[in-house]
Design a protein around this motif. Sequence first.
Motif, mmCIF file in Angstrom:
data_model
loop_
_atom_site.group_PDB
_atom_site.id
_atom_site.type_symbol
_atom_site.label_atom_id
_atom_site.label_comp_id
_atom_site.label_asym_id
_atom_site.label_seq_id
_atom_site.Cartn_x
_atom_site.Cartn_y
_atom_site.Cartn_z
ATOM 1 N N VAL A 42 0.811 -1.210 0.000
ATOM 2 C CA VAL A 42 0.000 0.000 0.000
ATOM 3 C C VAL A 42 0.853 1.272 0.000
ATOM 4 O O VAL A 42 0.391 2.342 -0.399
ATOM 5 C CB VAL A 42 -0.972 0.001 1.199
ATOM 6 C CG1 VAL A 42 -0.209 0.185 2.509
ATOM 7 C CG2 VAL A 42 -2.027 1.075 1.056
ATOM 8 N N ASN A 43 2.129 1.165 0.420
ATOM 9 C CA ASN A 43 2.943 2.363 0.592
ATOM 10 C C ASN A 43 3.072 3.186 -0.684
ATOM 11 O O ASN A 43 2.928 4.411 -0.671
ATOM 12 C CB ASN A 43 4.339 1.985 1.101
ATOM 13 C CG ASN A 43 4.309 1.492 2.531
ATOM 14 O OD1 ASN A 43 3.431 1.865 3.311
ATOM 15 N ND2 ASN A 43 5.243 0.638 2.885
ATOM 16 N N VAL A 44 3.371 2.513 -1.801
ATOM 17 C CA VAL A 44 3.594 3.252 -3.042
ATOM 18 C C VAL A 44 2.289 3.763 -3.642
ATOM 19 O O VAL A 44 2.303 4.570 -4.564
ATOM 20 C CB VAL A 44 4.346 2.385 -4.076
ATOM 21 C CG1 VAL A 44 5.734 2.037 -3.570
ATOM 22 C CG2 VAL A 44 3.561 1.130 -4.407
ATOM 23 N N ALA A 45 1.141 3.275 -3.135
ATOM 24 C CA ALA A 45 -0.157 3.718 -3.652
ATOM 25 C C ALA A 45 -0.693 4.930 -2.908
ATOM 26 O O ALA A 45 -1.716 5.504 -3.307
ATOM 27 C CB ALA A 45 -1.171 2.576 -3.567
ATOM 28 N N LEU A 46 -0.013 5.359 -1.834
ATOM 29 C CA LEU A 46 -0.558 6.418 -0.996
ATOM 30 C C LEU A 46 -0.772 7.746 -1.732
ATOM 31 O O LEU A 46 -1.793 8.410 -1.508
ATOM 32 C CB LEU A 46 0.339 6.626 0.227
ATOM 33 C CG LEU A 46 0.324 5.479 1.245
ATOM 34 C CD1 LEU A 46 1.275 5.786 2.397
ATOM 35 C CD2 LEU A 46 -1.081 5.232 1.779
ATOM 36 N N ALA A 166 5.521 -4.763 -6.595
ATOM 37 C CA ALA A 166 4.173 -5.021 -7.108
ATOM 38 C C ALA A 166 3.284 -3.797 -6.979
ATOM 39 O O ALA A 166 2.482 -3.491 -7.874
ATOM 40 C CB ALA A 166 3.548 -6.204 -6.360
ATOM 41 N N GLY A 167 3.427 -3.073 -5.868
ATOM 42 C CA GLY A 167 2.646 -1.848 -5.707
ATOM 43 C C GLY A 167 2.951 -0.842 -6.798
ATOM 44 O O GLY A 167 2.044 -0.231 -7.381
ATOM 45 N N SER A 172 1.147 1.906 -11.463
ATOM 46 C CA SER A 172 1.568 2.452 -12.760
ATOM 47 C C SER A 172 0.706 1.919 -13.901
ATOM 48 O O SER A 172 0.382 2.643 -14.840
ATOM 49 C CB SER A 172 3.041 2.112 -13.022
ATOM 50 O OG SER A 172 3.868 2.664 -12.024
ATOM 51 N N ALA A 173 0.331 0.639 -13.813
ATOM 52 C CA ALA A 173 -0.481 0.042 -14.876
ATOM 53 C C ALA A 173 -1.895 0.610 -14.900
ATOM 54 O O ALA A 173 -2.523 0.687 -15.968
ATOM 55 C CB ALA A 173 -0.532 -1.471 -14.694
ATOM 56 N N ALA A 178 -8.533 1.483 -12.190
ATOM 57 C CA ALA A 178 -8.748 1.266 -10.760
ATOM 58 C C ALA A 178 -7.692 1.937 -9.894
ATOM 59 O O ALA A 178 -7.905 2.115 -8.691
ATOM 60 C CB ALA A 178 -8.778 -0.234 -10.455
ATOM 61 N N GLY A 179 -6.540 2.301 -10.456
ATOM 62 C CA GLY A 179 -5.515 3.019 -9.699
ATOM 63 C C GLY A 179 -5.053 2.275 -8.462
ATOM 64 O O GLY A 179 -4.685 1.095 -8.519
ATOM 65 N N TRP A 180 -5.127 2.939 -7.306
ATOM 66 C CA TRP A 180 -4.640 2.368 -6.051
ATOM 67 C C TRP A 180 -5.434 1.153 -5.598
ATOM 68 O O TRP A 180 -4.938 0.322 -4.836
ATOM 69 C CB TRP A 180 -4.689 3.421 -4.941
ATOM 70 C CG TRP A 180 -6.061 3.975 -4.671
ATOM 71 C CD1 TRP A 180 -6.628 5.075 -5.232
ATOM 72 C CD2 TRP A 180 -7.042 3.428 -3.770
ATOM 73 N NE1 TRP A 180 -7.905 5.262 -4.750
ATOM 74 C CE2 TRP A 180 -8.180 4.271 -3.845
ATOM 75 C CE3 TRP A 180 -7.072 2.341 -2.914
ATOM 76 C CZ2 TRP A 180 -9.331 4.041 -3.094
ATOM 77 C CZ3 TRP A 180 -8.222 2.102 -2.158
ATOM 78 C CH2 TRP A 180 -9.326 2.949 -2.252
#
Length: 478
Positions: A42-46, A166-167, A172-173, A178-180
Amino acid sequence: MTQAPDLLGVVPERGTQNGPGRITLALLLLGQFMAILDVNIVNVALPTLRADLNASGAGLQLVVAGYIISYAVLLITGARLGDIAGHRRMYHLGLATFTVTSLACGLAPSTWTLVGFRFLQGAGAALMTPQVMSMIQRNFSGAARARALGVYSAVIAGGVVVGQVAGGLLVSADLFGAGWRTVFLVNVPIGVALLLAGPRLLPRDENLRGGDLDLRGLAMLSPAVLLLVVPLILGHELGWPLWGWASLVASALFLIAFVAVERRVAAGGGRPLISGRVLRAPRLPVACAVLLAGPCTWAAFLFTTTLHLQGDLEMSPLKSGLAFVPCVTAFGLVGLSWQRLPARWHRRVVPIGFAVAAVGYLCVGPLADGGPGYLVLTTIIGFGLGVMPIVMTTALQHVPAQDAADASGLLLTLMQIGQVVGVATVGTLFLTLAEDGGSTRHAEYGTGWALAVAALIATVWGLVLARGGTPRAPATRA
């Protein structure tokens, strides 16, 4: 007639229906992997999450911390429930909870509903993951158990880095826009597949001990862990408020009360939440000290190095995650190959490994400009810290099978607390030095010294652990 071992060297217990050893282990560890993955993915999606949900800083902290808090608080309870109601049953219940709440997190309409689901997701992980170590302890023996624990430790280390990689890939994809949300939704198909395969391939629950949950002990231990973990996770971001220090004091008081309650439960003929028999197992108390210090330095190293890679070295989240691959590969190689050494060297390798890591940490600052030297350095540190599976094997070697749940819950809780303490203390030092010096390169010098001190503490406890003769391998149960 004695049954032949399978490809992993596992001899199935009489009266159980083990699937092939590799398949059984893979199913268990995939669930464990998902739980560890969700601590970090979840960290990189914040940043995108904050923009989408208009989340506050406190909300973002609780999205990350809510999972860790409930996970750490409920681990010992989850282990005991497995011993009472069945490890396979509780593994499936925890997995189902984790899968459903992952879906709920991915569909959450607001920050605070997401925070609530993250707490429930952590509870599912706390119910599922202690059963992994307990089932390894009960269904694998001798060298096969040591190998399984080596893979277990490699999975834990790999989950940290894969979570970051993976995050970055998923965000990025931006699959289907759906993003985060994809960092949570990715758990759903994996969880469903495990739920379908588990009933047919995991060992059945037999010889359950039953008994009570020791609610009095739980009422003391849960707030003790909660009051310790919450200020450590949130303290730096909130400026270490007075309530945080009061919480730490209250945690110590609850811990004292917990010890008193457990003694009364044992004296009354009940079964305390943490059995005194487990704590008296040979070398387990010393191994517990190592398992506080070892994960402490490992988690702090991963946390601070990630910030440096994305700070002054200006790497993207994906590239910074990939930069850890050699380090974690080295960690995993040691965990999977240490048994090839002569048996008399197994415990002796533990202080050597932490000493190597300590020397490596002293070079973190001088090599902070990056490049091949920095990459080699992180790989050496990974080799040094790879001795942690030996500590876990030693800790469990003389624990009776009937106490596997208690031991696994205790070890997992200590490892989780060790990680939180490492990130809170060394991480706070890193952030403070970076703010004062205006550079993560500057922060790496002081951080390297702090990490070296933590590794030296682990080295000292490792020396204590290495004392004495080579232990006898536990006998395979008939």
